[in-house]
Design a protein around this motif. Structure first.
Motif, PDB file in Angstrom:
ATOM      1  N   GLU A 188      -7.518 -59.125 -21.239  1.00 53.67           N
ATOM      2  CA  GLU A 188      -8.481 -58.669 -20.426  1.00 53.67           C
ATOM      3  C   GLU A 188      -8.216 -59.584 -18.780  1.00 53.67           C
ATOM      4  O   GLU A 188      -8.611 -59.116 -17.882  1.00 53.67           O
ATOM      5  CB  GLU A 188      -9.665 -58.633 -20.827  1.00 53.67           C
ATOM      6  CG  GLU A 188     -10.855 -58.083 -19.930  1.00 53.67           C
ATOM      7  CD  GLU A 188     -12.132 -58.878 -20.069  1.00 53.67           C
ATOM      8  OE1 GLU A 188     -13.389 -58.544 -19.419  1.00 53.67           O
ATOM      9  OE2 GLU A 188     -12.460 -59.669 -20.969  1.00 53.67           O
TER      10      GLU A 188
ATOM     11  N   TRP B 267      -6.895 -51.344 -25.346  1.00 52.12           N
ATOM     12  CA  TRP B 267      -7.945 -50.763 -24.693  1.00 52.12           C
ATOM     13  C   TRP B 267      -9.306 -51.544 -24.639  1.00 52.12           C
ATOM     14  O   TRP B 267     -10.225 -50.990 -23.845  1.00 52.12           O
ATOM     15  CB  TRP B 267      -8.331 -49.543 -25.565  1.00 52.12           C
ATOM     16  CG  TRP B 267      -7.552 -48.217 -24.951  1.00 52.12           C
ATOM     17  CD1 TRP B 267      -7.823 -47.758 -23.765  1.00 52.12           C
ATOM     18  CD2 TRP B 267      -6.939 -47.522 -25.753  1.00 52.12           C
ATOM     19  NE1 TRP B 267      -7.207 -46.483 -23.751  1.00 52.12           N
ATOM     20  CE2 TRP B 267      -6.664 -46.212 -25.041  1.00 52.12           C
ATOM     21  CE3 TRP B 267      -6.248 -47.251 -27.070  1.00 52.12           C
ATOM     22  CZ2 TRP B 267      -5.808 -45.158 -25.201  1.00 52.12           C
ATOM     23  CZ3 TRP B 267      -5.479 -46.330 -27.333  1.00 52.12           C
ATOM     24  CH2 TRP B 267      -5.176 -45.177 -26.501  1.00 52.12           C
TER      25      TRP B 267
ATOM     26  N   TYR C 157     -10.666 -51.699 -20.972  1.00 45.93           N
ATOM     27  CA  TYR C 157     -11.213 -50.523 -20.459  1.00 45.93           C
ATOM     28  C   TYR C 157     -12.438 -49.948 -21.191  1.00 45.93           C
ATOM     29  O   TYR C 157     -13.260 -49.444 -20.575  1.00 45.93           O
ATOM     30  CB  TYR C 157      -9.961 -49.517 -20.532  1.00 45.93           C
ATOM     31  CG  TYR C 157      -8.760 -49.805 -20.041  1.00 45.93           C
ATOM     32  CD1 TYR C 157      -8.517 -49.433 -18.620  1.00 45.93           C
ATOM     33  CD2 TYR C 157      -7.808 -50.358 -20.651  1.00 45.93           C
ATOM     34  CE1 TYR C 157      -7.359 -49.668 -18.152  1.00 45.93           C
ATOM     35  CE2 TYR C 157      -6.646 -50.875 -19.924  1.00 45.93           C
ATOM     36  CZ  TYR C 157      -6.501 -50.339 -18.687  1.00 45.93           C
ATOM     37  OH  TYR C 157      -5.000 -50.568 -18.227  1.00 45.93           O
TER      38      TYR C 157
ATOM     39  N   ASN D  78     -15.528 -52.099 -19.763  1.00 47.30           N
ATOM     40  CA  ASN D  78     -15.645 -51.570 -18.450  1.00 47.30           C
ATOM     41  C   ASN D  78     -15.805 -50.063 -18.149  1.00 47.30           C
ATOM     42  O   ASN D  78     -15.099 -49.559 -17.095  1.00 47.30           O
ATOM     43  CB  ASN D  78     -14.725 -52.315 -17.456  1.00 47.30           C
ATOM     44  CG  ASN D  78     -14.784 -53.832 -17.310  1.00 47.30           C
ATOM     45  OD1 ASN D  78     -15.820 -54.294 -16.887  1.00 47.30           O
ATOM     46  ND2 ASN D  78     -13.522 -54.326 -18.046  1.00 47.30           N
ATOM     47  N   LEU D  79     -16.102 -49.451 -19.133  1.00 44.05           N
ATOM     48  CA  LEU D  79     -16.112 -48.034 -19.101  1.00 44.05           C
ATOM     49  C   LEU D  79     -16.545 -47.283 -17.887  1.00 44.05           C
ATOM     50  O   LEU D  79     -16.036 -46.481 -17.461  1.00 44.05           O
ATOM     51  CB  LEU D  79     -16.339 -47.165 -20.344  1.00 44.05           C
ATOM     52  CG  LEU D  79     -16.195 -45.987 -20.879  1.00 44.05           C
ATOM     53  CD1 LEU D  79     -14.717 -45.532 -20.678  1.00 44.05           C
ATOM     54  CD2 LEU D  79     -16.930 -45.402 -22.017  1.00 44.05           C
TER      55      LEU D  79
ATOM     56  N   VAL E  51     -14.363 -47.702 -14.688  1.00 47.36           N
ATOM     57  CA  VAL E  51     -12.916 -47.584 -14.721  1.00 47.36           C
ATOM     58  C   VAL E  51     -12.588 -46.062 -14.254  1.00 47.36           C
ATOM     59  O   VAL E  51     -13.383 -45.238 -15.093  1.00 47.36           O
ATOM     60  CB  VAL E  51     -12.106 -47.925 -16.140  1.00 47.36           C
ATOM     61  CG1 VAL E  51     -10.730 -47.411 -16.119  1.00 47.36           C
ATOM     62  CG2 VAL E  51     -12.439 -49.579 -16.302  1.00 47.36           C
TER      63      VAL E  51
ATOM     64  N   ARG F 185     -11.206 -42.378 -14.644  1.00 48.67           N
ATOM     65  CA  ARG F 185     -10.806 -41.564 -15.692  1.00 48.67           C
ATOM     66  C   ARG F 185      -9.149 -41.544 -15.860  1.00 48.67           C
ATOM     67  O   ARG F 185      -8.753 -41.843 -16.875  1.00 48.67           O
ATOM     68  CB  ARG F 185     -11.024 -40.112 -15.644  1.00 48.67           C
ATOM     69  CG  ARG F 185     -10.830 -39.322 -16.762  1.00 48.67           C
ATOM     70  CD  ARG F 185     -11.700 -37.924 -16.811  1.00 48.67           C
ATOM     71  NE  ARG F 185     -12.819 -38.088 -16.436  1.00 48.67           N
ATOM     72  CZ  ARG F 185     -13.774 -36.868 -16.671  1.00 48.67           C
ATOM     73  NH1 ARG F 185     -13.185 -35.778 -16.572  1.00 48.67           N
ATOM     74  NH2 ARG F 185     -14.813 -36.931 -16.544  1.00 48.67           N
TER      75      ARG F 185
ATOM     76  N   ASP G 109      -7.043 -43.967 -15.172  1.00 44.64           N
ATOM     77  CA  ASP G 109      -6.683 -45.141 -15.641  1.00 44.64           C
ATOM     78  C   ASP G 109      -6.926 -45.440 -17.006  1.00 44.64           C
ATOM     79  O   ASP G 109      -6.229 -46.318 -17.753  1.00 44.64           O
ATOM     80  CB  ASP G 109      -7.493 -46.441 -14.879  1.00 44.64           C
ATOM     81  CG  ASP G 109      -7.136 -46.553 -13.548  1.00 44.64           C
ATOM     82  OD1 ASP G 109      -6.027 -45.976 -13.037  1.00 44.64           O
ATOM     83  OD2 ASP G 109      -7.729 -46.999 -12.830  1.00 44.64           O
ATOM     84  N   LEU G 110      -7.640 -44.624 -17.805  1.00 44.51           N
ATOM     85  CA  LEU G 110      -7.789 -44.609 -19.074  1.00 44.51           C
ATOM     86  C   LEU G 110      -6.594 -44.395 -20.008  1.00 44.51           C
ATOM     87  O   LEU G 110      -6.448 -44.737 -21.110  1.00 44.51           O
ATOM     88  CB  LEU G 110      -9.062 -43.808 -19.824  1.00 44.51           C
ATOM     89  CG  LEU G 110     -10.684 -44.253 -19.106  1.00 44.51           C
ATOM     90  CD1 LEU G 110     -11.381 -43.113 -19.938  1.00 44.51           C
ATOM     91  CD2 LEU G 110     -10.780 -45.506 -19.863  1.00 44.51           C
TER      92      LEU G 110
ATOM     93  N   ARG H 120      -3.437 -44.907 -18.906  1.00 45.15           N
ATOM     94  CA  ARG H 120      -2.472 -46.115 -18.679  1.00 45.15           C
ATOM     95  C   ARG H 120      -1.995 -46.984 -19.746  1.00 45.15           C
ATOM     96  O   ARG H 120      -0.683 -47.031 -20.028  1.00 45.15           O
ATOM     97  CB  ARG H 120      -2.745 -47.088 -17.693  1.00 45.15           C
ATOM     98  CG  ARG H 120      -2.959 -46.127 -16.254  1.00 45.15           C
ATOM     99  CD  ARG H 120      -3.613 -47.483 -15.318  1.00 45.15           C
ATOM    100  NE  ARG H 120      -2.686 -48.611 -15.124  1.00 45.15           N
ATOM    101  CZ  ARG H 120      -3.142 -49.706 -14.522  1.00 45.15           C
ATOM    102  NH1 ARG H 120      -3.893 -49.695 -13.713  1.00 45.15           N
ATOM    103  NH2 ARG H 120      -2.195 -50.965 -14.456  1.00 45.15           N
TER     104      ARG H 120
END
Length: 609
Positions: free
Chosen positions: A135, A178, A181, A184-185, A188, A190, A192-193, A195
C-alpha cells in the motif's frame, strides 16, 4: 594359464599394493572416504525444522530489506498520489517491522515441539505486512507485486496439503494486493479496481507450478530411497557372502585402488607377514614358488600382475615359512569397459594346503607300498627262473612260465607306480638313434596290432641322433604306441612319425580311435586319471602311463602335447631337444630342480580338479 597385456602402469598399481592391509571390507569403500557435506554443504532436508523455517522465510526478509534501503536512499518523486513517499507513511515502517518480527519468530520458536503445520502461521501472517508495504510503496517502486510470491511459493512448496496450500496462497495474495483498494474504496475509480485482478491468478499459477515440481521431486525422492534401500540390502547380502566364503577375494579399480577385500583374504594376508610384523605391504610378504623355498619377485606376484591388467588362473604360491606355510592357488580376471580398456580386476585366492598335503601323502603311500611289493616280487621271479630251468615236466613248466609272466607284469606295474610317485625323473643322457629306438617300439607293438586288426604305419627317417635316455625314451614310445592301439577299434590305423623340427626331435603317434573330449584333455596327464568313456567301456589300465610319459619327456627338457576330437582320433606329439636339455641357470639350479616336481605333480593335479 592365459594372460593379456593391460593398460595399467606400474605406478598406477601402487595404491592397492602399498595400502592393501588398510582397505576396509565394504562394497562402498572406493578408496578414501569423502565427507559429502564438507564438499557440497548440507542438504536442505538435513537441517532441523527450525532452520528450514528460517531459510524459507529468509528470501522475503532479504527482499523487504532491499526495499527498505531503496526507500531510504533513493530520492522518490512527489505528486503521484498516495504512497508516493513511503518513508513518510507509518504503514511502510509497520510492514517492514512486521516482516522482521516474523523472521525473528521463525528463529526463536521451537517448531519441532509444536504440531506439524504450526509453522504455516509464518507465511500466512506474512501477507499482512506485505499488504502494508504494498500500500505504501506500490507507486514509488515497481515490482512490489512480487512480494506475495514468497509466502505463496512457500505454502505450495511444502507439499503437505497441496490443495489447502494453493487455496491459502491464492486468498492471501489476493487480500494483500486488493488491500489498498479496499481501504480506499470510496476514493478509487471503478476501473482501477480491476488493475490487480490478474496478480492473484498469476500467483496461483506460480503456486501450481511449485506444487507440481515439489510433488515430482518427492516422488523421485521416494523412488531413490527405495532403490537405495534395495542397494543397501544387496550390499549387505554380498558382504555376508564374501565374509562367509573361505576363498580370499580382492577387487580393484583401474587405478589399482582396493574396492573389496573380504575377511578370508585378510586372514590369509597375515600368514605371509614377516616375523614380528602385522602391517607388511605386498612386496614385503613372504611369498615363494611351489617348492616353498624360492622367493617370488614382487613384480611377478599375483596382485602386481593383476593390477597390470593380466588374467591368469591356478597360479600356485607358497605363503609364509616352514611350520605355518600355506599353499595358495591364485586366479585373476581383468575387467574391461565398453571400449575394451582395462577397468579393474578380480583376484581370487584359494587355500589348497590340505589338497597339496593329501596329494603328497597319497604319492608317499604309493611309493612305500610299491617299494614293499617290489622286493618279494623280485625274489619270486628269481626262484621261478630256477624252477623253470630244473623242471622236467612240461605241464608244470608251462604253469611256472605263466606265473613268471604275470609276476613280471606285476613287477612292471610296481615300477610304474614308483616312477609316478617319485615325481623327479632324471634322464641319463647318451647318444641315441631316436628313429631306431622308435622302430623297436613299433615292432614290439606289431603283434598286438595284428591281433586287434589295426594297421600300423610308420614314417621314420634312416636315423635321427639325439642326446637322450634310451630306457626312458623307449618307454615314452612304448606308452604312446600301446595307448594308440588300445583305444583304436578294429580296422583303424595308427601312424607313427619321427621327424626333426628345428632344434627338437619329435615323436608323433596318430590314431583313428575314440578320441578325447576337451574336458578330459585337461586332466589327461594327471596320475591315475582315466576318462569317463574309458571307465564306462571297462578298458583296462591304471591311468599312470601318460603321467609317466610326460615326466620322462620333461626330464629331457621337452614337452608333450595332444590334439584330439571325440570319434575322430588323437595325435600325441613328444618333442625333446636334439642336444639334450639346456643347463639350469647358475643362480638357482636347486630351485629349478625342486620347483619342477611341484608343478608336474601338484599344480597339474590342481588344474585337473
Amino acid at each position: 594359464m592365459t594372460s593379456s597385456a593391460g593398460a595399467t602402469s606400474e605406478s598406477a598399481a601402487a595404491p592397492i599394493l602399498e595400502t592393501l592391509p588398510d582397505v576396509t571390507n565394504r562394497i562402498t569403500a572406493h578408496g578414501p572416504v569423502r565427507d559429502e557435506a564438507s564438499d557440497a554443504g548440507r542438504y536442505f532436508a538435513q537441517f532441523p525444522l527450525r532452520w528450514r523455517v528460517v531459510l524459507s522465510q529468509l528470501p522475503l526478509t532479504i527482499s523487504v530489506a532491499i526495499v527498505f534501503v531503496f526507500v531510504l536512499v533513493v530520492p522518490q518523486p512527489a505528486g503521484h498520489g498516495p504512497g508516493t513517499m513511503p518513508a513518510a507513511t507509518p504503514g511502510f515502517f509497520l510492514g517492514v517491522t512486521g516482516v522482521m518480527v516474523l523472521t525473528l519468530a521463525a528463529v526463536v520458536i521451537p517448531w519441532d515441539r509444536l504440531p506439524s503445520l504450526t509453522y504455516w502461521s509464518i507465511p500466512l501472517l506474512d501477507f499482512i505486512p506485505i499488504a502494508l508495504i504494498w500500500e505504501s510503496a506500490r507507486f514509488a517502486l515497481d515490482g512490489m507485486t512480487m512480494l506475495p510470491a514468497f509466502p505463496v511459493f512457500w505454502l505450495a512448496w511444502s507439499g503437505i496439503y497441496p490443495f489447502w496450500g494453493l487455496l491459502l496462497g491464492f486468498i492471501g495474495s489476493a487480500s494483500a494486493i486488493w488491500w489498498p483498494y479496499l481501504i480506499n474504496l470510496g476514493t478509487v475509480a471503478r476501473e482501477d479496481l480491476f488493475r490487480p485482478a490478474l496478480v492473484p491468478f498469476f500467483m496461483l499459477s506460480l503456486a501450481v507450478a511449485a506444487s507440481v515440481l515439489a510433488r515430482s521431486m518427492d516422488r523421485q525422492r521416494d523412488e531413490l530411497k527405495d532403490v537405495l534401500a534395495t542397494t543397501h540390502q544387496q550390499n549387505r547380502r554380498l558382504e555376508a557372502i564374501l565374509d562367509t566364503t573361505d576363498v580370499g577375494i580382492v577387487v580393484t579399480d583401474r587405478e589399482g585402488n582396493g574396492l573389496i577385500w573380504n575377511a578370508a583374504q585378510q586372514r590369509q594376508h597375515l600368514i605371509g607377514q614377516p616375523e614380528g610384523r602385522h602391517d607388511a605391504t605386498e612386496s614385503e610378504l613372504l611369498i615363494f614358488e611351489p617348492d616353498g623355498v624360492t622367493p617370488v619377485p614382487a613384480e611377478e606376484r599375483a596382485l602386481y600382475r593383476a593390477v597390470r591388467g593380466e588374467s591368469f588362473s591356478d597360479r600356485l604360491y607358497a605363503l609364509g615359512v616352514d611350520g605355518s606355510q600355506q599353499f595358495m592357488s591364485v586366479s585373476a580376471q581383468a575387467m574391461r569397459d565398453d571400449d575394451g580398456e582395462f577397468d579393474g580386476t578380480v583376484v581370487v585366492f584359494q587355500n589348497v594346503t590340505d589338497l597339496i598335503d593329501a596329494i603328497r601323502a597319497r604319492e608317499k603311500f604309493v611309493a612305500d607300498v610299491s617299494h614293499e611289493f617290489r622286493t618279494p616280487l623280485t625274489s619270486i621271479i628269481g626262484y621261478l627262473d630256477l624252477a623253470i630251468e630244473d623242471e622236467q615236466d612240461e605241464v608244470v613248466a608251462r604253469y611256472l612260465r605263466t606265473c613268471q609272466r604275470n609276476s613280471e607284469r606285476l613287477l612292471a606295474l610296481v615300477n610304474s607306480l614308483l616312477d609316478s610317485a617319485s615325481g623327479n625323473a632324471v634322464a641319463a643322457l647318451e647318444p641315441t638313434d631316436l628313429a631306431r629306438l622308435v622302430q623297436h617300439s613299433v615292432e614290439s607293438a606289431q603283434v598286438r596290432a595284428d591281433n586287434e586288426g589295426i594297421t600300423l604305419v610308420t614314417d621314420l627317417p634312416e636315423g635321427l641322433p639325439v642326446q637322450a635316455d634310451k630306457i626312458k625314451m623307449s618307454q615314452v614310445a612304448d606308452n604312446l604306441i600301446s595307448n594308440a592301439v588300445k583305444y583304436t577299434e578294429s580296422g583303424g590305423t595308427v601312424t607313427v612319425t619321427v621327424r626333426r623340427s628345428g632344434d627338437c626331435a619329435e615323436v608323433a603317434v596318430a590314431d583313428t580311435g575314440i578320441g578325447i573330449s576337451p574336458e578330459d584333455q585337461e586332466g589327461l596327464f594327471t596320475n591315475f586319471y582315466r576318462t569317463e568313456h574309458v571307465r564306462r567301456a571297462a578298458i583296462p589300465g591304471t591311468g599312470l602311463g601318460l603321467a609317466i610319459t610326460r615326466a620322462f619327456v620333461r626330464a629331457h627338457g621337452g614337452e608333450i602335447r595332444v590334439v584330439s576330437e571325440p570319434g575322430v582320433g588323437s595325435t600325441f606329439t613328444a618333442s625333446i631337444p636334439v642336444d639334450g636339455p639346456s643347463a639350469p641357470s647358475a643362480e638357482a639350479p636347486e630351485a629349478e630342480e625342486s620347483a619342477e616336481p611341484a608343478e608336474s605333480a601338484e599344480s597339474a593335479e590342481l588344474r585337473s580338479r
